[in-house]
Design an enzyme around this catalytic site. Structure first.
Site, PDB file in Angstrom:
ATOM      1  N   CYS A  70      46.231  -6.250   9.186  1.00 40.50           N
ATOM      2  CA  CYS A  70      45.969  -5.388   7.912  1.00 40.50           C
ATOM      3  C   CYS A  70      45.618  -5.129   7.690  1.00 40.50           C
ATOM      4  O   CYS A  70      45.165  -4.676   6.180  1.00 40.50           O
ATOM      5  CB  CYS A  70      46.995  -6.364   6.911  1.00 40.50           C
ATOM      6  SG  CYS A  70      46.358  -8.236   6.691  1.00 40.50           S
ATOM      7  N   HIS A  71      43.812  -5.266   8.290  1.00 41.43           N
ATOM      8  CA  HIS A  71      42.644  -4.276   7.360  1.00 41.43           C
ATOM      9  C   HIS A  71      42.156  -3.677   9.131  1.00 41.43           C
ATOM     10  O   HIS A  71      41.299  -4.445   9.878  1.00 41.43           O
ATOM     11  CB  HIS A  71      42.070  -5.561   7.669  1.00 41.43           C
ATOM     12  CG  HIS A  71      40.606  -5.169   6.354  1.00 41.43           C
ATOM     13  ND1 HIS A  71      39.321  -5.368   7.087  1.00 41.43           N
ATOM     14  CD2 HIS A  71      40.339  -5.779   5.108  1.00 41.43           C
ATOM     15  CE1 HIS A  71      38.414  -4.897   5.885  1.00 41.43           C
ATOM     16  NE2 HIS A  71      38.974  -5.329   4.911  1.00 41.43           N
ATOM     17  N   PHE A  72      42.068  -2.654   9.404  1.00 43.16           N
ATOM     18  CA  PHE A  72      42.929  -1.565   8.662  1.00 43.16           C
ATOM     19  C   PHE A  72      44.029  -1.097   9.695  1.00 43.16           C
ATOM     20  O   PHE A  72      43.866  -1.516  11.031  1.00 43.16           O
ATOM     21  CB  PHE A  72      42.161  -0.593   8.158  1.00 43.16           C
ATOM     22  CG  PHE A  72      40.671  -0.581   6.618  1.00 43.16           C
ATOM     23  CD1 PHE A  72      42.052  -0.742   5.676  1.00 43.16           C
ATOM     24  CD2 PHE A  72      40.194  -1.070   7.257  1.00 43.16           C
ATOM     25  CE1 PHE A  72      40.642  -1.207   4.686  1.00 43.16           C
ATOM     26  CE2 PHE A  72      38.757  -1.574   6.406  1.00 43.16           C
ATOM     27  CZ  PHE A  72      39.827  -1.887   4.803  1.00 43.16           C
TER      28      PHE A  72
END
Length: 172
Positions: A70-72
């Site tokens: 999720c990052h990124f």
């Protein structure tokens, strides 16, 4: 009285999150994904650059760690704030190791510098915490400098990491 081991396994750290390591009044580590270390490999009460205490801990890096998804998207990197939080976690753990009681809260940091990053291709993150001062009165607080290394290279530094232990956090 707390048994002052010089190293701790992942199982020990998980037990800390359940308040089983330092007792029900000792400061627990975060649990689950927010526990940012797999082991503590060295702890001393009088070591470190200031001779006030030292901790060295490690986190194994694998591409399937939760934050890489999720990052990124298409640019996976460990959030820098997680490395900073890991250093605060270790300061609080040290206070519990010394016998301090209460709930740990990060109180601040003097300066943080990021000069690198943790990518999914990395193998290991190392945290080094050098204590400058421990206050153990009505207020229990640790003051330390820290470094985060990835595969042996320093990538973050932090000065004046502050963590306090509080018996009551309702008015915090």
């Amino acid at each position: 009285m707390v048994d002052k081991l010089k190293s701790y396994t992942k199982e020990d750290l998980i037990a800390s999150g359940r308040s089983e390591l330092f007792g029900e009044n000792g400061p627990p580590l975060p649990s689950g994904n927010m526990l940012m270390m797999d082991r503590i490999i060295e702890m001393t009460e009088n070591g470190g650059t200031h001779d006030k205490g030292y901790i060295e801990a490690e986190l194994d890096i694998t591409p399937d760690l939760w934050f890489f998804d999720c990052h990124f998207i298409d640019d996976p990197v460990m959030p820098g704030c997680l490395g900073l939080d890991a250093m605060w976690q270790l300061v609080g753990f040290f206070l519990g190791w010394l016998g301090g009681e209460g709930k740990g809260r990060a109180l601040g940091v003097g300066e943080v510098k990021f000069t690198g990053q943790v990518l999914p291709t990395a193998k290991k993150v190392t945290y080094r915490i050098n204590f400058k001062r421990v206050i153990n009165r009505k207020l229990i607080m640790g003051l330390a400098d820290g470094e985060v290394l990835v595969d042996g290279k320093i990538i973050y530094t932090a000065t004046d990491l502050k963590v306090g232990l509080f018996k009551d956090t309702s008015a915090f």
